[in-house]
Design a protein around this motif. Sequence first.
Motif, PDB file in Angstrom:
ATOM      1  N   ALA A 180       0.793  -1.002   0.098  1.00 32.89           N
ATOM      2  CA  ALA A 180      -0.117  -0.053  -0.024  1.00 32.89           C
ATOM      3  C   ALA A 180       0.825   1.336  -0.104  1.00 32.89           C
ATOM      4  CB  ALA A 180      -0.763  -0.016   1.264  1.00 32.89           C
ATOM      5  N   GLU A 181       0.454   2.228  -0.750  1.00 33.28           N
ATOM      6  CA  GLU A 181       1.170   3.514  -0.821  1.00 33.28           C
ATOM      7  C   GLU A 181       0.017   4.664  -0.699  1.00 33.28           C
ATOM      8  OE1 GLU A 181       4.149   4.068  -1.306  1.00 33.28           O
ATOM      9  OE2 GLU A 181       4.972   2.199  -2.280  1.00 33.28           O
ATOM     10  N   GLU A 182       0.444   5.767   0.202  1.00 36.10           N
ATOM     11  CA  GLU A 182      -0.429   6.717   0.474  1.00 36.10           C
ATOM     12  C   GLU A 182      -1.360   7.298  -0.371  1.00 36.10           C
ATOM     13  OE1 GLU A 182       2.525   6.414   1.568  1.00 36.10           O
ATOM     14  OE2 GLU A 182       2.606   6.363   3.787  1.00 36.10           O
ATOM     15  N   HIS A 183      -0.841   7.690  -1.349  1.00 33.71           N
ATOM     16  CA  HIS A 183      -1.606   8.594  -2.397  1.00 33.71           C
ATOM     17  C   HIS A 183      -2.621   7.306  -3.205  1.00 33.71           C
ATOM     18  CE1 HIS A 183      -3.162  11.258  -5.364  1.00 33.71           C
ATOM     19  NE2 HIS A 183      -2.523  10.564  -6.592  1.00 33.71           N
ATOM     20  N   PRO A 184      -1.791   6.645  -4.157  1.00 34.67           N
ATOM     21  CA  PRO A 184      -2.976   5.937  -4.770  1.00 34.67           C
ATOM     22  C   PRO A 184      -3.943   4.924  -4.061  1.00 34.67           C
ATOM     23  CG  PRO A 184      -0.711   4.859  -4.989  1.00 34.67           C
ATOM     24  CD  PRO A 184      -0.636   6.072  -4.056  1.00 34.67           C
ATOM     25  N   ASP A 185      -3.571   4.235  -3.005  1.00 27.78           N
ATOM     26  CA  ASP A 185      -4.197   3.505  -2.203  1.00 27.78           C
ATOM     27  C   ASP A 185      -5.123   4.142  -1.052  1.00 27.78           C
ATOM     28  OD1 ASP A 185      -2.897   1.743  -4.199  1.00 27.78           O
ATOM     29  OD2 ASP A 185      -1.233   1.439  -2.754  1.00 27.78           O
ATOM     30  N   ALA A 186      -5.339   5.221  -0.999  1.00 27.18           N
ATOM     31  CA  ALA A 186      -5.753   5.721   0.400  1.00 27.18           C
ATOM     32  C   ALA A 186      -7.230   5.314   0.504  1.00 27.18           C
ATOM     33  CB  ALA A 186      -5.730   7.300   0.486  1.00 27.18           C
ATOM     34  N   ARG A 187      -8.098   4.775  -0.568  1.00 24.71           N
ATOM     35  CA  ARG A 187      -9.114   4.207  -0.144  1.00 24.71           C
ATOM     36  C   ARG A 187      -9.504   2.815  -0.557  1.00 24.71           C
ATOM     37  NH1 ARG A 187     -12.573   9.014  -3.519  1.00 24.71           N
ATOM     38  NH2 ARG A 187     -14.459   7.878  -2.246  1.00 24.71           N
ATOM     39  N   TRP A 188      -8.391   2.256  -0.585  1.00 21.32           N
ATOM     40  CA  TRP A 188      -8.578   0.565  -0.820  1.00 21.32           C
ATOM     41  C   TRP A 188      -9.660  -0.063  -0.073  1.00 21.32           C
ATOM     42  CZ3 TRP A 188      -7.672  -3.498   2.299  1.00 21.32           C
ATOM     43  CH2 TRP A 188      -7.000  -3.236   3.408  1.00 21.32           C
ATOM     44  N   ARG A 189      -9.741   0.418   1.435  1.00 18.59           N
ATOM     45  CA  ARG A 189     -11.052  -0.408   2.026  1.00 18.59           C
ATOM     46  C   ARG A 189     -12.331  -0.112   1.405  1.00 18.59           C
ATOM     47  NH1 ARG A 189      -7.102   1.630   5.444  1.00 18.59           N
ATOM     48  NH2 ARG A 189      -6.234   0.035   6.810  1.00 18.59           N
ATOM     49  N   GLU A 190     -12.505   0.783   0.697  1.00 21.66           N
ATOM     50  CA  GLU A 190     -13.890   0.928   0.137  1.00 21.66           C
ATOM     51  C   GLU A 190     -14.036  -0.121  -0.878  1.00 21.66           C
ATOM     52  OE1 GLU A 190     -14.067   4.894  -1.590  1.00 21.66           O
ATOM     53  OE2 GLU A 190     -13.725   5.712   0.406  1.00 21.66           O
ATOM     54  N   ALA A 191     -13.078  -0.753  -1.546  1.00 17.28           N
ATOM     55  CA  ALA A 191     -13.261  -1.648  -2.570  1.00 17.28           C
ATOM     56  C   ALA A 191     -13.310  -3.095  -1.947  1.00 17.28           C
ATOM     57  CB  ALA A 191     -11.976  -1.652  -3.681  1.00 17.28           C
ATOM     58  N   VAL A 192     -13.109  -3.341  -0.744  1.00 16.02           N
ATOM     59  CA  VAL A 192     -13.098  -4.786  -0.220  1.00 16.02           C
ATOM     60  C   VAL A 192     -14.272  -5.104   0.958  1.00 16.02           C
ATOM     61  CG1 VAL A 192     -10.923  -5.053  -0.930  1.00 16.02           C
ATOM     62  CG2 VAL A 192     -11.350  -4.062   1.440  1.00 16.02           C
ATOM     63  N   LYS A 193     -14.733  -6.156   1.086  1.00 18.88           N
ATOM     64  CA  LYS A 193     -15.440  -6.623   2.132  1.00 18.88           C
ATOM     65  C   LYS A 193     -14.695  -7.326   3.264  1.00 18.88           C
ATOM     66  CE  LYS A 193     -19.258  -7.119  -0.879  1.00 18.88           C
ATOM     67  NZ  LYS A 193     -20.442  -8.280  -1.529  1.00 18.88           N
ATOM     68  N   GLY A 194     -15.107  -7.302   4.554  1.00 18.50           N
ATOM     69  CA  GLY A 194     -14.485  -8.006   5.429  1.00 18.50           C
ATOM     70  C   GLY A 194     -13.734  -7.110   6.385  1.00 18.50           C
ATOM     71  N   GLU A 195     -13.307  -7.601   7.534  1.00 16.05           N
ATOM     72  CA  GLU A 195     -12.516  -6.688   8.443  1.00 16.05           C
ATOM     73  C   GLU A 195     -11.125  -6.368   7.940  1.00 16.05           C
ATOM     74  OE1 GLU A 195     -12.297  -8.110  12.432  1.00 16.05           O
ATOM     75  OE2 GLU A 195     -14.364  -8.456  12.475  1.00 16.05           O
ATOM     76  N   ALA A 196     -10.892  -5.144   7.932  1.00 17.61           N
ATOM     77  CA  ALA A 196      -9.591  -4.600   7.428  1.00 17.61           C
ATOM     78  C   ALA A 196      -8.875  -3.691   8.363  1.00 17.61           C
ATOM     79  CB  ALA A 196      -9.748  -4.161   6.113  1.00 17.61           C
ATOM     80  N   GLY A 197      -7.923  -4.207   9.125  1.00 22.58           N
ATOM     81  CA  GLY A 197      -7.440  -3.304  10.206  1.00 22.58           C
ATOM     82  C   GLY A 197      -6.703  -2.140   9.714  1.00 22.58           C
ATOM     83  N   ARG A 198      -6.112  -1.347  10.416  1.00 21.27           N
ATOM     84  CA  ARG A 198      -5.012  -0.297   9.931  1.00 21.27           C
ATOM     85  C   ARG A 198      -3.741  -0.398   9.040  1.00 21.27           C
ATOM     86  NH1 ARG A 198      -6.195   4.795  11.220  1.00 21.27           N
ATOM     87  NH2 ARG A 198      -4.117   5.523  11.188  1.00 21.27           N
ATOM     88  N   ALA A 199      -3.298  -1.801   9.693  1.00 27.68           N
ATOM     89  CA  ALA A 199      -2.143  -2.384   9.373  1.00 27.68           C
ATOM     90  C   ALA A 199      -1.946  -3.890   9.196  1.00 27.68           C
ATOM     91  CB  ALA A 199      -0.788  -1.663  10.009  1.00 27.68           C
ATOM     92  N   GLY A 200      -1.295  -4.422   8.367  1.00 27.49           N
ATOM     93  CA  GLY A 200      -1.306  -5.958   8.417  1.00 27.49           C
ATOM     94  C   GLY A 200      -0.947  -6.489   7.042  1.00 27.49           C
TER      95      GLY A 200
END
Length: 296
Positions: free
Chosen positions: A154-174
């Motif tokens: 993950a990179e800050e700029h292109p991937d800032a909203r990656w969680r919007e595209a996935v289902k399931g729990e997604a913590g801040r890091a991992g």
Amino acid sequence: MFSQKEFIEASRAFVCVRLESYENEKHQKMVRSFLNGRFENTAFCLLSPDGESRLSGTGRSPSQGLRRGRGAGQRGVIEAMEHVAAGFRARASKQGAVVQDFHSFRQALNVASGDQRLLLFVVAPGGEREELRLRLRPLMSDTEIVGRFHVDFAEEHPDARWREAVKGEAGRAGFFVIRANAFGQTGTVVEEVPLTSGLGELESVLLKANASFARTEKRKVYSDHVAKGRRAGIYFENEMAYGEERDADGVIDHRRGRDAGPAGGERRRPPAGRRGAPRGERRPGAPPSRRPGGRD
């Protein structure tokens, strides 16, 4: 050919580079350099360790680049690759191979769907990413793991909203193991592993997830898949102009028809006629055409 076991084994003697021709202008220029200025969606060439000197011809496929006609078959291509590889001695082990990384999460998810692999998405603070890249090298080069997953950081700029595209729990890091949907637009987090986990634990999670994926993922039939995507209005917006360019004029060819994008931009016009002129058009200075048995 690329999915055949024998070809994969032969490719282990090379550093394999997959150009991001629709996401990166520099990569697209490299494709053009292999195709005499044309741009098409595949190109092949073997390069020396300096990344510049060519050790084979160029073309759309390994058989073209290695000058092996259809009669030679896959065996002829593999023998040619083995012959080239025999002239070089590796200076590092395969366990030190650089770990894959995409230009963006959306691209990684899309490619993972197309290749029907799980995606290992690494989300970590900027200061920890380089150490993680190095730490993952032996795992992603392991014979049980290599070639079975795609990896993205993950990179800050292109991937800032990656969680919007996935289902399931997604913590801040991992370490997130993600299964892309059929068209690579969204996905589901199937496993989540802390960054502090050991490689053995991560490997166990990956193998378990992949075993489940292999049992439940239905192989795609390309023609059916494309037809379903068209009916559903699926479209992936690339960073570079969509389509191919077969007359080497520097402009992507377009045409109306079934390959159209959502705004009417199409993939390419029909192949050029003699000397690059589109069929049905006369070259400047060319004599007028005559219909059989008639006049101009």
